[in-house]
Design an enzyme around this catalytic site. Structure first.
Site, PDB file in Angstrom:
ATOM      1  N   ASP A 244       0.922  -1.171  -0.095  1.00 30.27           N
ATOM      2  CA  ASP A 244      -0.042   0.019   0.091  1.00 30.27           C
ATOM      3  C   ASP A 244       0.812   1.243  -0.019  1.00 30.27           C
ATOM      4  O   ASP A 244       2.125   1.345   0.023  1.00 30.27           O
ATOM      5  CB  ASP A 244      -1.069   0.035   1.164  1.00 30.27           C
ATOM      6  CG  ASP A 244      -2.201   0.458   1.115  1.00 30.27           C
ATOM      7  OD1 ASP A 244      -2.432   1.249  -0.065  1.00 30.27           O
ATOM      8  OD2 ASP A 244      -3.265   0.259   1.694  1.00 30.27           O
TER       9      ASP A 244
ATOM     10  N   ASP B 256     -10.535   3.367  -3.067  1.00 35.41           N
ATOM     11  CA  ASP B 256     -11.299   2.244  -2.827  1.00 35.41           C
ATOM     12  C   ASP B 256     -12.660   2.197  -3.074  1.00 35.41           C
ATOM     13  O   ASP B 256     -13.278   3.035  -3.070  1.00 35.41           O
ATOM     14  CB  ASP B 256     -11.012   2.231  -1.261  1.00 35.41           C
ATOM     15  CG  ASP B 256      -9.478   1.834  -0.557  1.00 35.41           C
ATOM     16  OD1 ASP B 256      -8.740   1.934  -1.289  1.00 35.41           O
ATOM     17  OD2 ASP B 256      -9.560   1.979   0.653  1.00 35.41           O
TER      18      ASP B 256
END
Ligand code: GLA
Length: 411
Positions: free
Chosen positions: A154, A209
Site C-alpha cells: 500500500d 477504494d
C-alpha cells in the site's frame, strides 16, 4: 548493460543453486499469467481479523467449491501486525495470531491454497501499523520464510517517496528473498502505475477504494469510497496497459456484501470483462445461494481467466445500455450487454450493429457475415445461431453475458 550481463553469466556459471541469479531489476515472472483469484479480509473484516477467522475462511474456500473454481489466494489485508522485535524483524499480533504466520501459512498450504499478506511502502500502513520503509529486504525475507505467496503493498504515509522507486525496491527485495510472490501494487492510480509498473508488479490498483455501492462516490472528508460504476469508468480506458503477468486492478469485489443481486451480477461480470483480478471481499463462510451462484459460475470466470489475457472494452452505448466486448482464445468472443439504467429494457441484438474490431488482438468480429453460435452464460442456455437478430430483456442495473463461437463451415 554489458557488464551486468557478464556478471550474470559468471554467476550462472559458478552457481549450483536454483535461486534467482542477479537478484535485481526483476520481478517474479510466470506467476499471474491470468488475473489472480482469491479472497481478502479488508472489505468485510477491516481491522477485525484473527487467525481463527482466516483458518475458517480457508476451510470455506475449499468446502464451498470456490477453490475448485480457481480462487486460491487467502489474503490478510491490514492489521495483522505486531511490533518489530529488537532486530527490526516484523512480528504478527500475538493476540490475534497466536500460532504465528508460519503455522498459518502451513495450514493454508495444507488445503492446497496460497497465502497473501499486506504491507505498506511508507513508515506506517493506512491503519497505522508498521510499514516496510527502511525494512524492505528484511520484511521480504521474513515473508518468504513464513511461506507467503502474495504481497499487497500500500501507499499510505509516504510523503517524500517516489512511487516507482519504492515499488521497485520492494520488487527487488521480494526477488532476492527467493520465494515466488505475486506483487500487488496499491497506490490507487495516483501516479499512473499502468505506465510504469508492468515490469515491477503483477497488478496495480487503478482507482481509490471500492465501497459496497453500485453508483455513487461516498465522501468521508480525507478519504472516500467509489461505487462500482465510478471504478468501471476509470478502469475501462486502461485496457492497452493490461495483459498476462500485469493487470489493471479495479479493487477487490463487493459481491455478497449488501448490493442487490442484479448489481452484484453486473459488478462481477464487468470485472470479468475487464480481466480484473478476482479477489473476493465477502464472508465466504456464510454466503447466500445467489452470491454463491454468481461467484462460482465457471463460464463467467472463464471470460476473466481467458488465456489471451485481453481486457475487454465498452464498444458502444445506446439509450443507457452498454455493449462490451472481450476477444477470447480460438476466435471466440464475449459480449456483455449492461443496462446501466434503473429501468428494465428490451434491446435487439442486431448483428450488423455489433460488427467490431479489436486493435489489441487485431481481430474483427462479424457475426452477421460469419455465423456464430452463442450461449447465455448467466442462464446457461445455448441461444442458437447469429442468423437472425434477437430481442433480449434486461432488468435495470443488470447484464446479459454471451459467449460466441464461430461455426465451422462444412465442405
Ligand atoms: C487502503 C487500501 C485498501 C486497504 C486499506 C487498509 O485504503 O487501498 O484496499 O488495504 O488501505 O488499511
Amino acid at each position: 548493460m554489458k557488464l551486468k550481463s557478464t556478471i550474470c553469466s559468471i554467476f550462472a556459471a559458478v552457481s549450483v543453486i536454483s535461486l534467482p541469479l542477479c537478484s535485481y531489476a526483476q520481478k517474479w515472472d510466470q506467476l499471474a499469467k491470468t488475473p489472480p483469484m482469491g479472497w481478502s479480509s479488508w472489505n468485510k473484516f477491516a481491522r477485525n481479523i484473527t487467525e481463527k477467522d482466516i483458518k475458517s475462511i480457508a476451510d470455506a474456500m475449499v468446502s464451498s467449491g470456490l477453490a475448485e473454481c480457481g480462487y486460491v489466494y487467502v489474503n490478510i489485508d491490514d492489521c495483522w501486525h505486531g511490533e518489530r522485535d529488537a532486530n527490526g524483524n516484523i512480528q504478527c499480533d500475538p493476540d490475534k495470531f497466536p500460532g504465528g504466520m508460519k503455522a498459518l501459512a502451513d495450514y493454508i498450504h495444507g488445503k492446497g491454497l496460497k497465502f497473501g499478506l499486506y504491507s505498506d511502502a511508507g513508515c506506517k500502513t493506512c491503519a497505522g501499523e508498521p510499514g516496510s520503509l527502511g525494512h524492505e529486504y528484511q520484511d521480504a525475507k521474513t515473508y518468504a520464510d513464513w511461506g507467503i505467496d502474495y504481497l499487497k503493498y500500500d501507499w499510505c504515509n509516504t510523503p517524500d517517496q517516489n512511487t516507482k522507486a519504492s515499488y521497485r525496491l520492494m520488487r527487488d527485495a521480494l526477488y532476492a528473498a527467493g520465494r515466488p510472490i505475486v506483487f500487488s501494487i496499491c497506490e490507487w492510480g495516483s501516479t499512473k502505475p499502468w505506465e510504469w509498473a508492468g515490469e515491477i508488479g503483477h497488478m496495480w490498483r487503478t482507482t481509490g477504494d471500492i465501497g459496497c455501492n453500485f453508483d455513487c462516490y461516498k465522501n468521508y472528508g480525507d478519504w472516500g469510497e467509489m461505487g462500482v460504476l465510478q471504478i468501471v469508468d476509470k478502469n475501462e480506458p486502461l485496457r492497452h496497459f493490461a495483459g498476462p503477468g500485469h493487470w489493471n486492478d479495479p479493487d477487490m469485489l463487493e459481491v455478497g456484501n449488501g448490493m442487490a443481486e442484479n448489481e452484484d451480477r453486473a459488478h462481477f461480470t464487468l470485472w470479468c470483462m475487464m480481466a480484473a483480478p478476482l479477489i473476493l471481499g465477502n464472508d465466504i463462510r456464510d454466503m447466500s445461494d445467489a452470491t454463491k451462484a454468481i461467484l462460482t459460475n465457471k463460464d463467467v470466470i472463464a471470460i476473466d481467466q481467458d488465456p489471451l489475457g485481453i481486457q475487454g472494452w465498452r464498444f458502444y452505448t445506446s439509450d443507457g445500455v452498454e455493449y462490451w466486448y472481450k476477444p477470447l482464445v480460438d476466435n471466440e468472443w464475449a459480449l456483455c450487454v449492461f443496462n446501466r439504467t434503473p429501468d428494465s429494457k428490451e434491446v435487439e441484438l442486431d448483428w450488423h450493429e455489433l460488427i467490431t474490431y479489436d486493435n489489441i488482438s487485431k481481430r474483427s468480429f462479424n457475426p452477421e457475415r460469419n455465423l456464430h453460435s452463442f450461449k447465455n452464460l448467466w442462464t446457461g442456455k445455448e441461444e442458437g445461431l447469429t442468423d437472425k437478430n434477437r430481442k433480449v430483456k434486461i432488468p435495470g442495473y443488470d447484464v446479459a453475458l454471451y459467449r460466441f463461437k464461430p461455426v465451422k463451415k462444412s465442405n
